[in-house]
Every structure is written in structure tokens, then in C-alpha cells.
Enzyme design. Structure first.
Site: not given
Ligand code: NDP
Ligand code: MG
Length: 335
Positions: A26-27, A52, A85, A87, A109, A192, A232, A253
Site C-alpha cells: 500500500y505504498g 508499516s 528489489e 518482488q 514495472h 526505463d 535553476e 535570453s
Molecule cells: P513503495 O516503496 O512506495 O511501496 C511499497 C509498499 O510495499 C510499501 O507500503 C511497503 O511497506 C510495502 N512492503 C515493503 N516490503 C514489504 C514486505 N516485505 N511485505 C509486505 N509489504 C511490503 O513502492 P512503489 O509504489 O513506488 O513501487 C511499487 C511498484 O510500482 C514498483 O514495481 C515500481 O517500479 C512501480 N512504479 C512506481 C512508480 C513510482 O513513481 N513510485 C511509477 C511507476 C511504477 P513499508 O512502508 O513498510 O516499506
Molecule cells: Mg522509471
């Protein structure tokens, strides 16, 4: 050849009817996909780790986060939005055995799929739906009635039905309101990595540091070097963003524009371009991916050392001081 772009009218949310989507993580992306899909009428369950802050966030948004295994088992479409890293390991240890034929594994991704860290079991299809923007924008645009453009890909030879499910998912998160471009796992992953290494992160940071160091070594005040070479840059990039290189050149300019045309190509030379091609080859042949996967397996010692060293660059210390003078900046500090 210009890409085909898919819009709302090309996607049908009805293909998700009766299906459950599990959002794992839920990131940044996870919170946006989960809420947007739910608002679009899709049945969504989520998973995050109880320690988390994002777990509590999910609860405050009305979800009941569950363990990854449970969510993966209950869902028809499993959207893996965990840090890239981890996944591979999480997939092998907690997800793979919970998938059944007919399920779909979706990611935002292609790194882990393309480089063989995620290999779905027989009968499970893969989808890529990747917003071209951070999660908070995916959510805020959706709430405002818009959307962030997305990329979509299936595995080679996947039936059209899978692609239609991907389009529906993209519609559910708001992507088809802006436009969805079809690509492949290989193209998304390779472009990417190449973009972030040569321009967005690696190239631009190296350029800024080299120019800053050149001025400071020549005896100019670090504060001046900071303003000219880093601060800048934002103004220039905003102009790129609004109207491309031409609009930036129109806005600065004539002196700056002339300096751009006559001096830029002395900075980025044939040699730089040769190195870019080498970097692209390392991306394409998996050398970079292998290095990064092994680095993580070893506990990321080189990565952590580089991060520590880079944070100590005098540019960072000067910047910290100067940002305090600019009250409009939403100042951020990393620990
Ligand atoms: P985040 O780091 O924002 O979120 C990952 C979430 O997974 C967090 O809530 C994290 O919790 C949770 N988590 C971490 N470790 C575990 C675990 N062991 N078990 C369960 N939950 C866990 O990642 P993003 O949303 O940025 O990225 C997710 C995917 O989206 C990636 O593949 C990325 O490449 C892709 N993506 C991201 C973009 C971006 O702009 N952010 C854009 C397009 C694609 P905790 O807070 O505890 O770490
Ligand atoms: Mg990118």
C-alpha cells in the site's frame, strides 16, 4: 511508427466484473491503484505489513489489509506493487504457490518479469500496467476527474482477453482518461532503466556535480555554483515539460540560447554517446540486472557505501543551507 493510444471508449470495466483484485503493497502506487479501482466499482483487497505506516493508512481508507499469502489466494488478479528489489523473493516464497490457473499477475514495472525473477506458474498470465507518474498523482488526478497516462503490456502470444483485462484495470485507475500506450515487458524495462541511468538520475546528477565542482575549483563561491548548476535546473525542466526544448529556448535570453546551441554538444560528445550505447547494451543483455540482483542478495554493501558518500558532497551541504532561505520550497531532508 507512432504508438496506438487507448482511451476510455476502448476499455470495458465489465470484464473485471466478479473478479477480485489484490493490491500487494500500500505504498506510492498501491494506495492509488487500490482506491481508484474501488471507486471504479472493482472488488479490491489489499495487503501490507502490519509494522508499516502504510498498513494504518490502508485501514484509515477503509481496507482490511491481510497477509500476502491470503490476498494472493483470494484474488483473481494479483497486483504486485512492492519495492522492485524484494518482488522476486516475495513472489517465490509467498505468492507463487497461491496462484491458480486463470489468475493474472500484474505489475507496474517489468524488471522482475523481464529478468526472470518472477516466473508465473502454468496457466497464470502476466500483465503490465504502468502509470507514467508517481502514485500520489495517480490518485489526485483520478479524484480530480483526470488520469495519468499508462503503459500496458502482455506476454508474447497472450490472448486478447488478457489485454482487455489490462485495459480495464488501466481504466479503473484512471489511465484511459489520459491515454494508454501498448508496449512490451522488454521495451518498458529497458527504456526505463536506460532513461534513469543516462538522463533522469545518473546523467543529470553527474552533470550537475561536474559543473558545480568546476566552478568551486575555479574559486567561485559554492553558493553561486549551487544556484547556477542545481537550483535553476528546475526552472529549465519546467519549461521542457510545458513546451519541449523549443519552449525553453524561446523563454530564455538569446545569449543563453546561443550558448546552448554552440556549447552543449561540447559537453555531451560522441564519447558520451558511445558510453550511452554501452550502458544500453548492459541493460539489454542483463548485465546491469544481474549486478543489482546480486548486490541486493549480498545486503547491498556497495549501494549503501555509494549512498553515504554521495550524501556527503559539498553540494548537498550548501543546498541544505540555501533552501532554508527560500520559504516557498517544500524542503525535504533524507536521513
Ligand atoms: P513503495 O516503496 O512506495 O511501496 C511499497 C509498499 O510495499 C510499501 O507500503 C511497503 O511497506 C510495502 N512492503 C515493503 N516490503 C514489504 C514486505 N516485505 N511485505 C509486505 N509489504 C511490503 O513502492 P512503489 O509504489 O513506488 O513501487 C511499487 C511498484 O510500482 C514498483 O514495481 C515500481 O517500479 C512501480 N512504479 C512506481 C512508480 C513510482 O513513481 N513510485 C511509477 C511507476 C511504477 P513499508 O512502508 O513498510 O516499506
Ligand atoms: Mg522509471
Amino acid at each position: 511508427m507512432a504508438a496506438t493510444i487507448y482511451y476510455d471508449k476502448d476499455a470495458d470495466l465489465a470484464v473485471l466484473k466478479g473478479k477480485t483484485v489484490a493490491i500487494l503493497g500500500y505504498g506510492s502506487q498501491g494506495h492509488a491503484h487500490a482506491q481508484n479501482l474501488r471507486d471504479s466499482g472493482v472488488r479490491v483487497i489489499v495487503s501490507d505489513r502490519p509494522e508499516s505506516p502504510n498498513y494504518d493508512l490502508a485501514v484509515s481508507h477503509g481496507f482490511e489489509p491481510m497477509a500476502i499469502e491470503e490476498a494472493a489466494k483470494k484474488a483473481d488478479i494479483v497486483s504486485i506493487l512492492l519495492p522492485d528489489e524484494i518482488q522476486g523473493d516475495i513472489f517465490r516464497n509467498h505468492i507463487c504457490d497461491r496462484l491458480s490457473p486463470g489468475n493474472i499477475l500484474l505489475c507496474s514495472h517489468g524488471f522482475n518479469v523481464h529478468f526472470g525473477q518472477i516466473e508465473p506458474p502454468e496457466g497464470v498470465d502476466l500483465l503490465l500496467v504502468a502509470p507514467k507518474g508517481p502514485g500520489h498523482l495517480v490518485r489526485s488526478e483520478f479524484v480530480a476527474g483526470g488520469g495519468v497516462p499508462c503503459l500496458i503490456a502482455t506476454s508474447d502470444g497472450a490472448p486478447d482477453e488478457i489485454f482487455q483485462i489490462g485495459l480495464a484495470y488501466a481504466k479503473g485507475i484512471g489511465g484511459t482518461r489520459a491515454g494508454v500506450i501498448r508496449t512490451t515487458f522488454a521495451e518498458e524495462t529497458e527504456t526505463d532503466l536506460f532513461g534513469e541511468q543516462t538522463v533522469l538520475c545518473g546523467g543529470v546528477s553527474a552533470l550537475v556535480k561536474a559543473a558545480y565542482d568546476t566552478l568551486v575549483e575555479a574559486g567561485y563561491q559554492p553558493e553561486m555554483a549551487f544556484f547556477e548548476c542545481l537550483h535553476e535546473l528546475k526552472l529549465i525542466v519546467d519549461l521542457f515539460y510545458q513546451g519541449g526544448l523549443s519552449y525553453m529556448r524561446y523563454s530564455v535570453s538569446n545569449t543563453a540560447e546561443y550558448g546552448d546551441y554552440t556549447r552543449g554538444s561540447r559537453i555531451i560528445t560522441e564519447e558520451t554517446k558511445r558510453e550511452m550505447r554501452k550502458i544500453l547494451t548492459e541493460v539489454q543483455n542483463g548485465e546491469f540486472a544481474r549486478e543489482w540482483i546480486l548486490e541486493n542478495k549480498a545486503g547491498a554493501p556497495k549501494f549503501k557505501a555509494l549512498r553515504r558518500r554521495e550524501r556527503q558532497h559539498s553540494l548537498e551541504e550548501v543546498g541544505r543551507r540555501l533552501r532554508r532561505l527560500m520559504s516557498w520550497i517544500d524542503e525535504k531532508e533524507v536521513d
